[in-house]
Design an enzyme around this catalytic site. Structure first.
Site, PDB file in Angstrom:
ATOM      1  N   LYS A   1       0.818  -1.206   0.000  1.00  0.00           N
ATOM      2  CA  LYS A   1       0.000   0.000   0.000  1.00  0.00           C
ATOM      3  C   LYS A   1       0.868   1.280   0.000  1.00  0.00           C
ATOM      4  O   LYS A   1       2.075   1.214   0.186  1.00  0.00           O
ATOM      5  CB  LYS A   1      -0.942  -0.019   1.210  1.00  0.00           C
ATOM      6  CG  LYS A   1      -1.947  -1.190   1.175  1.00  0.00           C
ATOM      7  CD  LYS A   1      -2.781  -1.242  -0.084  1.00  0.00           C
ATOM      8  CE  LYS A   1      -4.086  -1.987   0.067  1.00  0.00           C
ATOM      9  NZ  LYS A   1      -4.008  -3.443  -0.125  1.00  0.00           N
TER      10      LYS A   1
HETATM   11  C1  LIG Z   1      -5.391  -4.182   0.690  1.00  0.00           C
HETATM   12  C2  LIG Z   1      -6.843  -4.006   0.723  1.00  0.00           C
HETATM   13  C3  LIG Z   1      -7.630  -4.408   1.805  1.00  0.00           C
HETATM   14  C4  LIG Z   1      -7.129  -5.250   2.932  1.00  0.00           C
HETATM   15  O1  LIG Z   1      -5.990  -4.885   3.528  1.00  0.00           O
HETATM   16  P1  LIG Z   1      -5.007  -5.950   4.208  1.00  0.00           P
HETATM   17  O2  LIG Z   1      -4.190  -5.030   5.083  1.00  0.00           O
HETATM   18  O3  LIG Z   1      -4.201  -6.581   3.130  1.00  0.00           O
HETATM   19  O4  LIG Z   1      -5.820  -6.883   4.997  1.00  0.00           O
HETATM   20  C5  LIG Z   1      -8.983  -4.116   1.793  1.00  0.00           C
HETATM   21  N1  LIG Z   1      -9.549  -3.483   0.773  1.00  0.00           N
HETATM   22  C6  LIG Z   1      -8.834  -3.098  -0.312  1.00  0.00           C
HETATM   23  C7  LIG Z   1      -9.519  -2.390  -1.414  1.00  0.00           C
HETATM   24  C8  LIG Z   1      -7.471  -3.368  -0.379  1.00  0.00           C
HETATM   25  O5  LIG Z   1      -6.784  -3.025  -1.459  1.00  0.00           O
END
Ligand SMILES: *Cc1c(COP(=O)(O)O)cnc(C)c1O
Length: 399
Positions: A186
């Site tokens: 992210k």
């Molecule tokens: C990455 C992501 C999540 C979940 O995050 P994690 O930290 O990997 O559990 C939820 N929604 C979206 C749209 C994402 O891209």
């Protein structure tokens, strides 16, 4: 896009401060931790950077969504409207609280189509969950109006759009609650982590306790805390929070680079005849982490993908339509209800119905859509080279 590209001395310094005391847990150990509270510090930094009153860190973005939903009172018997294009975490979190995910079409914003949302509302609808995919936003004014009209909860999944804004406000801070993910890919990362943001003290207080086995955190002695309701362990560790603290201080720098590289790349791709770009409800608020473009047809898109592969420039380009993790078409495990634990009856029924439901409108958009991830590490020269290569390969493929 990802903060891991800028991992360095700042992250190490923050983590080392935690390692010096050896207190890796975010709660308790008040004496030995010698004033080091990385999780609390990161929560405060999130509140001030994004303009939210409360922030509760969690162990992941998925845990943040689950926590937000239970804290907002969403659970068994409720329906949550979510888009057919998202990451699997969206329905995982809804299912985990016992609620029913109601999947609806997206529009050219690649997020919830407000008309599809309106059409999916039933007396059981409790919450609308827009997912701000690929760095940019849903039409929040339209969705808010629907929520107000039907008295529904607006929960923003802003996991992929850290640093994006809508009409001047940070994505994730506009609904009743919103979430970020700080997983490894992210915009800013903790390694693993997430956050629930809200301006409601009640929602925050519930999230704070829920993520730590129900601890009310009212006193200084953890063992003497009361448990007003059941909880889980969705805690972040001090090591992860330390990484996030270094990253959030770099966010503005990331955004400048992303937006600049995004614009340069766009200046090349837009020269291809017949190319269109994703609709962005507030262009100034695009975080720039992806450049998303549309080809005139499904066939042309497949040709371009193949040509980019042959030219060795496909890496970092995502054709979500054929991707196992982001689009309904490939979610066989969901449609076949392949759950290790039994789901409740309403959930089973709703999921089984998905296997025959068509998402024609979404198919027509996603089958023509390519998202290019914007790297923070590209030099200006490299972006120009990339743009020129894209332009020539795409043009040739569809001419
Ligand atoms: C990455 C992501 C999540 C979940 O995050 P994690 O930290 O990997 O559990 C939820 N929604 C979206 C749209 C994402 O891209």
């Amino acid at each position: 896009m990802p903060g891991f590209e800028f991992f360095g001395a700042e992250e190490k310094k923050e983590v080392n401060e935690v390692l010096e005391t050896g207190i890796l847990m975010r709660y308790g150990f008040d004496g030995p931790r010698k004033g080091i509270w990385k999780s609390k510090e990161l929560e405060q930094a999130i509140c001030s950077r994004f303009g939210t009153q409360y922030a509760q860190l969690t162990s992941s973005g998925t845990a943040a969504l689950t926590t937000a939903m239970v804290s907002l009172g969403v659970g068994v018997g409720d329906e949550v409207i979510m888009p057919a294009f998202t990451f699997v975490a969206s329905f995982e979190a809804i299912l985990s609280v016992g609620a029913v995910p109601v999947l609806v079409d997206i529009d050219s914003s690649l997020t919830l189509d407000p008309a599809a949302v309106e059409a999916a509302i039933t007396p059981k609808t409790k919450c609308i969950m827009p997912v701000h995919m690929c760095g940019s936003m849903a039409d929040l004014d339209a969705l808010k109006a629907i929520c107000d009209k039907h008295q529904l909860i607006l929960l923003e999944d802003a996991c992929q759009s850290i640093g994006g804004t809508y009409k001047g406000k940070a994505l994730g801070t506009i609904g009743h609650a919103g979430t970020f993910s700080f997983d490894f890919v992210k915009t800013i990362t903790c390694g693993e982590g997430g956050v629930v943001m809200t301006n409601s003290k009640e929602v925050y207080t519930k999230a704070d306790a829920y993520t730590d086995h129900g601890h009310d955190h009212a006193g200084v002695d953890r063992g003497a805390d009361l448990h007003p309701f059941l909880g889980y362990n969705f805690r972040i560790s001090e090591l992860h929070a330390a990484v996030g603290l270094a990253q959030i201080r770099k966010l503005d720098q990331f955004l400048v680079i992303q937006k600049k590289n995004n614009q340069i790349l766009k200046s090349y791709i837009e020269q291809v005849p017949g190319i269109a770009f994703r609709t962005i409800p507030d262009p100034a608020g695009d975080s720039g982490s992806f450049l998303t473009w549309f080809l005139p047809s499904h066939e042309a898109t497949e040709k371009v993908i193949e040509a980019m592969k042959q030219a060795n420039i496909l890496a970092g380009n995502f054709y979500w339509y054929a991707n196992n993790w982001h689009y309904i078409k490939k979610w066989a495990h969901l449609k076949n209800v392949q759950s290790l634990s039994a789901l409740n009856e309403a959930q089973q029924k709703a999921l089984a119905a998905l296997s025959t439901k068509s998402f024609e409108k979404s198919d027509a958009i996603m089958s023509r859509c390519i998202s290019t991830a914007i790297s923070l590490l590209w030099t200006e020269e490299q972006v120009h080279e990339k743009g020129a290569a894209f332009l020539s390969v795409i043009k040739k493929a569809i001419s």
